[in-house]
Design a protein around this motif. Sequence first.
Motif, short mmCIF file in Angstrom:
data_model
loop_
_atom_site.label_atom_id
_atom_site.label_comp_id
_atom_site.label_asym_id
_atom_site.label_seq_id
_atom_site.Cartn_x
_atom_site.Cartn_y
_atom_site.Cartn_z
N UNK A 192 0.82 -1.22 0.00
CA UNK A 192 0.00 0.00 0.00
C UNK A 192 0.85 1.27 0.00
N UNK A 193 1.96 1.23 0.75
CA UNK A 193 2.79 2.42 0.81
C UNK A 193 3.53 2.65 -0.51
N UNK A 194 3.97 1.57 -1.15
CA UNK A 194 4.59 1.71 -2.48
C UNK A 194 3.59 2.30 -3.46
N UNK A 195 2.36 1.84 -3.37
CA UNK A 195 1.35 2.36 -4.28
C UNK A 195 1.12 3.85 -4.06
N UNK A 196 1.04 4.27 -2.78
CA UNK A 196 0.87 5.70 -2.49
C UNK A 196 2.07 6.50 -2.99
N UNK A 197 3.27 5.94 -2.78
CA UNK A 197 4.50 6.68 -3.10
C UNK A 197 4.73 6.81 -4.59
N UNK A 198 4.15 5.90 -5.37
CA UNK A 198 4.46 5.88 -6.81
C UNK A 198 3.33 6.44 -7.67
N UNK A 199 2.27 6.95 -7.04
CA UNK A 199 1.23 7.62 -7.83
C UNK A 199 1.80 8.93 -8.37
N UNK A 200 1.55 9.19 -9.63
CA UNK A 200 2.06 10.40 -10.27
C UNK A 200 1.17 11.58 -9.89
N UNK A 201 1.69 12.43 -8.99
CA UNK A 201 0.93 13.58 -8.53
C UNK A 201 1.53 14.86 -9.10
N UNK A 202 0.69 15.74 -9.43
CA UNK A 202 1.16 17.05 -9.87
C UNK A 202 0.46 18.10 -9.04
N UNK A 203 1.14 19.17 -8.74
CA UNK A 203 0.54 20.24 -7.95
C UNK A 203 1.05 21.57 -8.47
N UNK A 241 -3.52 8.39 -4.48
CA UNK A 241 -3.88 9.75 -4.85
C UNK A 241 -3.99 10.65 -3.64
N UNK A 242 -4.20 10.04 -2.48
CA UNK A 242 -4.16 10.80 -1.23
C UNK A 242 -2.71 10.93 -0.79
N UNK A 243 -2.32 12.12 -0.39
CA UNK A 243 -0.95 12.32 0.09
C UNK A 243 -0.86 11.89 1.56
N UNK A 244 0.18 11.14 1.88
CA UNK A 244 0.44 10.74 3.26
C UNK A 244 1.77 11.35 3.69
N UNK A 245 1.72 12.18 4.72
CA UNK A 245 2.92 12.83 5.24
C UNK A 245 3.17 12.31 6.64
N UNK A 246 4.31 11.67 6.84
CA UNK A 246 4.66 11.03 8.11
C UNK A 246 5.75 11.84 8.80
N UNK A 247 5.47 12.29 10.02
CA UNK A 247 6.37 13.19 10.74
C UNK A 247 6.82 12.51 12.02
N UNK A 248 8.12 12.54 12.30
CA UNK A 248 8.58 11.92 13.53
C UNK A 248 10.08 12.06 13.70
N UNK A 249 10.54 11.64 14.86
CA UNK A 249 11.96 11.67 15.20
C UNK A 249 12.46 10.23 15.20
N UNK A 250 13.23 9.87 14.22
CA UNK A 250 13.67 8.48 14.08
C UNK A 250 14.68 8.09 15.15
N UNK A 251 15.19 9.05 15.92
CA UNK A 251 16.13 8.74 16.99
C UNK A 251 15.44 8.46 18.32
#
Length: 753
Positions: A290-301, A441-451
């Motif tokens: 699912x994440x690959x599918x979201x990441x590889x959708x061709x979006x233009x803005x 087609x929906x944008x997913x923005x993931x925010x966090x501190x990986x440390x």
Amino acid sequence: MVEITGIIDNVVFRNESNGFTVLDIHEEESGDLITAVGVLPFANEGERVRIGGEWTVHPDYGEQLKIERFNTETPSTEDAIEKYLASGLIKGIGPSTAKKLVKKFGIDTLDIIQYNPDRLTEVPGIGSKKAQTIATSFMEQMEIKEVMIYLQTYGISTTFSVKIYKKYGNETISLIEENPYRLASEVEGIGFKTADRIAQTMGISFDSPYRIAAGIQYVLSQAANNGHTYLPREELIDEASNTLAVAPELVEQAIVNMAVEQAIFIEKIDDVEAVYLAPFYNAEIGVCRRLIKLATVDLSSDIDNIDDELKAFQREEGIIFAGKQREAIIESLSNGALVITGGPGTGKTTTINCIIELFEKRGLKVSLAAPTGRAAKRMTETTGREAKTIHRLLEYGGTEGQGFFQKNEDDPLDFDVVIIDEMSMVDILLMNNLLKAIVPGTRLIMVGDSDQLPSVGPGNVLRDIINSGIVKVVKLDEIFRQAGESMIVLNAHRINRGEYPHLNVREQDFFFDRRESVDDILATIVDLTVNRLPGFVSLDPTKDIQILTPMRKGKVGVNNLNNTLQEVLNPPSHDKVERKFRDILFREGDKVMQIRNNYNMEWTVRIGDNVIEEGEGIFNGDVGFINSIDLEDNKVTVIFDENKEVEYEFSQLDELELAYAVSIHKSQGSEFPVVLIPIAWGPPMLMTRNLLYTAITRARELVVLVGREQVLYKMVDNNYIAKRYSGLDHHFRKIFTSLSIANQGSLPFDMNT
């Protein structure tokens, strides 16, 4: 064997954990008051009992009858009935209601409750709803007594007996006798060892295939509790063989059989055969696809005017974006999936606020969410827009034990942009359910501190996504001037780099109070919480100050700190009701924490007597205050997030613990005005750099460390990170490669093929 008949006059003591009970019994024949002891979780005041046992002499309490056989009869006198009802056994009846009922109905009271409960409304203060509650509880008690008598022979505590009964009802005994191992997988809190003890008593053989399969599931479940999504096959065989005390060959054969039945999955990962429980395997595959599918959708803005838009935002906020912030904002407009990571003071909040504004100007619907209630609340405060927990966003609901996310592939989220904060806390199962509800087609923005410390649940989701290279990642790395003036921020970054923090810089927000002995550390923590800090900067010691500690045991561990602080911050009082549960004394006014996810727990928000909002779900790490303890209705009311009211039955109190002090792991996703951290010797696997880093970054205004500098420096030097077995990164590469080949490099592509 001595046999007597009498009425239970008083339950002197009962251990809620194991059911051990001390009773005062009025013997019918002699009229004497005798003391009897035994495992009797179901015995209550007012009951007529026939007991058999042997006399013993306790060195402190004298002569006692040690019970070996116990039978009860329905109370038959008015006094006995009143005592029975006043014992708190029946929900809705306490001492005053018991007295009213017996005064009205006399010796017919129990018959009225059982056969004609509508008549209970003849008693002042009992309406139809309460009458039904009383009748239902009474019938449950009659049914559960048989079950509890059955379960007590296997050493199952009162609390778990109630949970088992709620799960299976009148079928409890037959279902357990059919397959006792179902308890381990179907009743929360009942482990394999308890189920195995029951099975052995029933005569099920050590090498039974059912036992070995249940043991393998147990070992894999324990691994999941430690953060792993799988175990290497050889490690699983060794662990299961030792746990079950059977030959490795039997475990190996069971693994093969379970794989054929798809109860487990086996996959080669980096020359290791990884063995998964089915839910975790399916979740990893689902997240990757699912994440690959979201990441590889061709979006233009529309970014033609982005420079002007950024300049306008900077003028309004009085800021200048760093290069990485600018990159993150632009990438958010043109990527279907994006990770924004960075430590404290690097501008994550400002970056997200700008991203939200740009999307809203383009007419896109934006949703904000975080893993916990506290993290969502903080997100709401920093963005000025409503943020929800991920569970609430996905509309978790359902009946007890059968909850589900109502937002999924069939009914996805209706948003153009979904922004998730505190991504380091998201485990693999929650991530999979989130992605099910997000359409391409929906944008997913993931925010966090990986440390930060990884999620409490299984998986290493944020780090694996970053390492995969599949999703665009922007790491914010510049500390801004205002944040750079904070020693909390500067020291957090120094610690993260393996450098020692600056201590006791004048007029700053980071202090170290040197204390050598653990007794001095404890005394100083208490003094700072109760006297010094509240007197210095007008803090509420329970709401504004949070003690975070690396460990649970010891004088400066969670348990002892809570007991000590409770006595000084919320001491006993004649106007505060108390209830002891196992080793914890709960008191009205106590600060408490939910210690496991309960998706079915109902909550309400009220203004006066009016309910203005209601929902379900209280989650691991949520902190609240005990508003009331009702000994009549056997319930505790807790207020979370200042206005969210939750009622716990006494049998549910194992889901709460005191929270004047909490473990650093439990503090993830939370932020507190002031954080106090005891720095005393502990096991090296606990006293680590990223644990210290996580604790410090929970503070908003002030950090005070109390203890030994040597221990502090050893923590900074100790960059040990416990290895987690996670195949997410592997599956990202494998699935992306196979799908790219299948589609001959053309993107986007159908991830369901």
